[in-house]
Design a protein around this motif. Structure first.
Motif, PDB file in Angstrom:
ATOM      1  N   ALA A  36     -51.893   8.236 -21.530  1.00  0.00           N
ATOM      2  CA  ALA A  36     -51.774   6.807 -21.238  1.00  0.00           C
ATOM      3  C   ALA A  36     -50.303   6.426 -21.094  1.00  0.00           C
ATOM      4  N   ARG A  37     -49.479   6.946 -21.956  1.00  0.00           N
ATOM      5  CA  ARG A  37     -48.052   6.622 -21.932  1.00  0.00           C
ATOM      6  C   ARG A  37     -47.436   7.004 -20.599  1.00  0.00           C
ATOM      7  N   SER A  38     -47.759   8.193 -20.140  1.00  0.00           N
ATOM      8  CA  SER A  38     -47.220   8.675 -18.879  1.00  0.00           C
ATOM      9  C   SER A  38     -47.711   7.815 -17.715  1.00  0.00           C
ATOM     10  N   ALA A  39     -49.014   7.607 -17.670  1.00  0.00           N
ATOM     11  CA  ALA A  39     -49.587   6.808 -16.578  1.00  0.00           C
ATOM     12  C   ALA A  39     -49.009   5.393 -16.597  1.00  0.00           C
ATOM     13  N   LEU A  40     -48.849   4.855 -17.800  1.00  0.00           N
ATOM     14  CA  LEU A  40     -48.317   3.503 -17.963  1.00  0.00           C
ATOM     15  C   LEU A  40     -46.856   3.430 -17.508  1.00  0.00           C
ATOM     16  N   SER A  41     -46.071   4.425 -17.878  1.00  0.00           N
ATOM     17  CA  SER A  41     -44.657   4.429 -17.509  1.00  0.00           C
ATOM     18  C   SER A  41     -44.492   4.365 -15.996  1.00  0.00           C
ATOM     19  N   PHE A  42     -45.249   5.181 -15.304  1.00  0.00           N
ATOM     20  CA  PHE A  42     -45.072   5.233 -13.860  1.00  0.00           C
ATOM     21  C   PHE A  42     -45.829   4.122 -13.147  1.00  0.00           C
ATOM     22  N   ASP A  43     -46.802   3.551 -13.825  1.00  0.00           N
ATOM     23  CA  ASP A  43     -47.436   2.345 -13.308  1.00  0.00           C
ATOM     24  C   ASP A  43     -46.406   1.217 -13.308  1.00  0.00           C
ATOM     25  N   LEU A  44     -45.617   1.148 -14.365  1.00  0.00           N
ATOM     26  CA  LEU A  44     -44.557   0.140 -14.429  1.00  0.00           C
ATOM     27  C   LEU A  44     -43.518   0.384 -13.336  1.00  0.00           C
ATOM     28  N   LEU A  45     -43.234   1.647 -13.084  1.00  0.00           N
ATOM     29  CA  LEU A  45     -42.266   1.974 -12.031  1.00  0.00           C
ATOM     30  C   LEU A  45     -42.781   1.499 -10.680  1.00  0.00           C
ATOM     31  N   ALA A  46     -44.036   1.818 -10.375  1.00  0.00           N
ATOM     32  CA  ALA A  46     -44.608   1.427  -9.083  1.00  0.00           C
ATOM     33  C   ALA A  46     -44.637  -0.098  -8.952  1.00  0.00           C
ATOM     34  N   THR A  65     -42.760  -2.286 -10.504  1.00  0.00           N
ATOM     35  CA  THR A  65     -41.403  -2.823 -10.413  1.00  0.00           C
ATOM     36  C   THR A  65     -40.829  -2.634  -9.015  1.00  0.00           C
ATOM     37  N   LEU A  66     -40.988  -1.430  -8.478  1.00  0.00           N
ATOM     38  CA  LEU A  66     -40.476  -1.178  -7.130  1.00  0.00           C
ATOM     39  C   LEU A  66     -41.130  -2.111  -6.124  1.00  0.00           C
ATOM     40  N   GLN A  67     -42.435  -2.337  -6.294  1.00  0.00           N
ATOM     41  CA  GLN A  67     -43.125  -3.248  -5.391  1.00  0.00           C
ATOM     42  C   GLN A  67     -42.585  -4.668  -5.539  1.00  0.00           C
ATOM     43  N   ALA A  68     -42.388  -5.077  -6.786  1.00  0.00           N
ATOM     44  CA  ALA A  68     -41.892  -6.436  -7.020  1.00  0.00           C
ATOM     45  C   ALA A  68     -40.490  -6.610  -6.437  1.00  0.00           C
ATOM     46  N   LEU A  69     -39.747  -5.508  -6.351  1.00  0.00           N
ATOM     47  CA  LEU A  69     -38.395  -5.573  -5.785  1.00  0.00           C
ATOM     48  C   LEU A  69     -38.425  -5.478  -4.264  1.00  0.00           C
ATOM     49  N   GLY A  70     -39.621  -5.337  -3.710  1.00  0.00           N
ATOM     50  CA  GLY A  70     -39.752  -5.369  -2.253  1.00  0.00           C
ATOM     51  C   GLY A  70     -39.898  -4.019  -1.573  1.00  0.00           C
ATOM     52  N   TYR A  71     -40.002  -2.942  -2.345  1.00  0.00           N
ATOM     53  CA  TYR A  71     -40.162  -1.633  -1.726  1.00  0.00           C
ATOM     54  C   TYR A  71     -41.604  -1.414  -1.291  1.00  0.00           C
ATOM     55  N   ARG A  72     -41.768  -0.680  -0.216  1.00  0.00           N
ATOM     56  CA  ARG A  72     -43.101  -0.220   0.153  1.00  0.00           C
ATOM     57  C   ARG A  72     -43.287   1.104  -0.585  1.00  0.00           C
ATOM     58  N   VAL A  73     -44.213   1.111  -1.531  1.00  0.00           N
ATOM     59  CA  VAL A  73     -44.361   2.259  -2.421  1.00  0.00           C
ATOM     60  C   VAL A  73     -45.542   3.137  -2.025  1.00  0.00           C
ATOM     61  N   THR A  74     -45.293   4.431  -1.974  1.00  0.00           N
ATOM     62  CA  THR A  74     -46.402   5.374  -1.821  1.00  0.00           C
ATOM     63  C   THR A  74     -46.401   6.240  -3.076  1.00  0.00           C
ATOM     64  N   TYR A  75     -47.490   6.133  -3.826  1.00  0.00           N
ATOM     65  CA  TYR A  75     -47.550   6.730  -5.148  1.00  0.00           C
ATOM     66  C   TYR A  75     -48.672   7.763  -5.196  1.00  0.00           C
TER      67      TYR A  75
END
Length: 470
Positions: free
Chosen positions: A42-52, A54-64
């Motif tokens: 859960a910790r790992s999935a959560l960490s990178f969920d936050l990354l995705a 955040t990047l989206q909120a900053l305007g990046y088009r994210v492919t995860y």
RNA sequence: GGCGCCAUAGCCAAGUGGUAAGGCACGGGCCUGCAAAGCCCUGAUCCCCGGUUCGAAUCCGGGUGGCGCCUCCA
């Protein structure tokens, strides 16, 4: 706003400069699906969920992308123990994993590759490695990666082998097996009846663990002539040998690096010790989710920066619950109402915290301060419609970026209450209000005490009596 | 044995050179019929020793303690 990422290979915070302007490509090592997921997953999935997010909120088009390792020694062992088929077993655990991640508010990645569905790319990459001389076949038919062929081997984990270690271990190696202790299997030849094998030009067998990630990344991402993806993530335990090996394979097969940035999340510990399947001290998500709302577990887990170790305790979880309750009480005060645009300063502060290498702990402090300001204005009766809409907008932003606070407050406070129980509670509250009206405070207090024994707390507000399940 | 991470108030936890965010718990107050909730006030010089600097929790060296990787592992 500039995203800063702590790169675990260069060991410092760096500005995120993606391969392609405005885009971000991410690959995270997912679970091997032979058992239930625990808090560490859960910790790992959560960490990178936050990354995705955040990047989206900053305007990046994210492919995860996040993979499922669905062929592996442990899976085969379990198949032989249970008599289930590979698909039966892995489909079951994949479904469970996805359900549990959903309960934690982890968004589905865009791509969820499975090893068994990537065999074509795996074989192609192994073939290239054999052709270029970076891999060799042993007498038993296994194919190994020759780490000595990669001058940059070790550059990911900064691990340099001592001569002595190499020498002493070399002597123990059987002839006909791998040539160097650090060499690792790319393809394991079929080991007989109990094995799971795939027919391939390489010979009947199955892929090793490391090659699958490299192949998946090559298959799903294109990158540029220097890197295939922007960010590669995973648990800190994967840095060596898994990520070192991935990097070496891709380097030798393609001539470029697999990822521009590497991110590793810290561990979840139980009583100060790493939680792991081999230690047998796992706290499984299915058990945690039976006790606590997924949103609470999420909130609790993101309260600590992703790179630090996380020591799980019931007491801290209870404190986290109270902290989240505060958010929902504010939301309750603001509803019913429409959410407007989030306050600009709040948005700035929240995103600045997250853009700074996912400082979710600081982000939560920003949220707490916003809650205090809103409550203060509400108390003083100077909360106009515009302010209320902005605060609801702030909470909506928190839900988007951090994935918490999006629930209905009544549902939050009445988690796990059956309809008939709810009716009974509300009937008692009605009786108490009658008593209060008649100034029969003794009776009113008696009813409140009775509700308390049922685990229900009351709050008299100008908008009526509210109640919460403790 | 090799490599690495961490150590901040009772507890959890930010802070990476300029005189310590936030939350929980505790105590006091406002509000309340009484409560609860909410708000206000109250608490640490940052594991120890030495060094660099005008200035360090933040940098360097040496300790102590905890954890991890080196084998499957989020």
């Amino acid at each position: 706003m500039q995203m800063q990422i702590f790169d675990s290979v260069r060991k410092k915070k760096l500005p995120f400069e993606p391969i392609r302007e405005g885009e971000a490509t991410l690959y995270v090592c997912g679970p091997t699906v032979y058992d239930d997921a625990h808090l560490g997953h859960a910790r790992s999935a959560l960490s990178f969920d936050l990354l995705a997010r955040t990047l989206q909120a900053l305007g990046y088009r994210v492919t995860y992308a996040r993979n499922f390792t669905d062929i592996d020694d442990k899976i085969i062992k379990k198949i032989n123990e249970t008599g289930k088929s590979l698909r039966e077993l892995t489909d079951y655990y994949i479904a469970r994993y996805l359900e549990e991640m959903e309960a934690l508010g982890v968004r589905r990645p865009d791509i969820e590759p499975k090893a068994t569905e990537t065999l074509d790319a795996i074989e192609a990459m192994i073939t290239r490695l054999l052709e270029s001389g970076c891999a060799y076949r042993t007498e038993s038919g296994d194919i190994y990666f020759d780490t000595s062929k990669d001058p940059l081997y070790g550059s990911i984990s900064h691990r340099v082998q001592s001569e002595e270690e190499t020498q002493s271990r070399l002597c123990e190696l059987k002839s006909g097996e791998k040539r160097h202790p650090k060499d690792f299997a790319l393809w394991k030849a079929c080991a007989g009846e109990e094995d799971v094998c795939f027919d391939a030009p390489l010979g009947s067998g199955r892929p090793g663990w490391h090659i699958e990630c490299s192949a998946m990344i090559e298959k799903h991402f294109c990158g540029n002539d220097r890197y295939t993806i922007d960010i590669h993530g995973g648990g800190a335990d994967l840095l060596f040998p898994h990520h070192e090996n991935e990097a070496a394979q891709t380097r030798c097969a393609t001539g470029h690096e697999i990822a521009k940035y590497w991110m590793h999340n810290g561990f979840v510990q139980i009583a100060g010790e790493k939680m792991s399947k081999s230690l047998g001290n796992s706290f499984f998500l299915k058990d945690a989710l039976a006790l606590y709302p997924g949103e609470l577990l999420r909130f609790y887990l993101i309260g600590v920066h992703y790179r630090n170790d996380f020591n799980f305790s019931e007491e801290d979880l209870a404190a986290a619950k109270k902290r989240l309750d505060r958010l929902y009480r504010l939301k309750q005060r603001l509803l019913p109402g429409k959410a407007g645009e989030a306050d600009a300063a709040f948005r700035e502060a929240l995103l600045a915290a997250m853009a700074d290498d996912l400082n979710s702990s600081r982000a939560l402090a920003v949220v707490d301060e916003m809650i205090t300001v809103a409550n203060e204005a509400l108390d003083e009766g100077r909360a106009d419609k515009a302010l209320r809409r902005a605060w609801l907008g702030n909470l909506a932003l928190v839900d988007t970026v951090l994935g918490v606070g999006g629930s209905d407050p009544y549902a939050w406070f009445q988690h796990g209450i059956a309809p008939e129980e709810k009716e009974r509670i509300e009937a008692l509250i009605a009786q108490r209000n009658e008593a209060k009206k008649a100034k029969d405070f003794a009776r009113a207090d008696a009813i409140r005490d009775e509700l308390k024994t049922l685990g229900v707390a009351l709050m008299d507000t100008p908008e009526g009596t509210k109640w919460e399940k403790l």
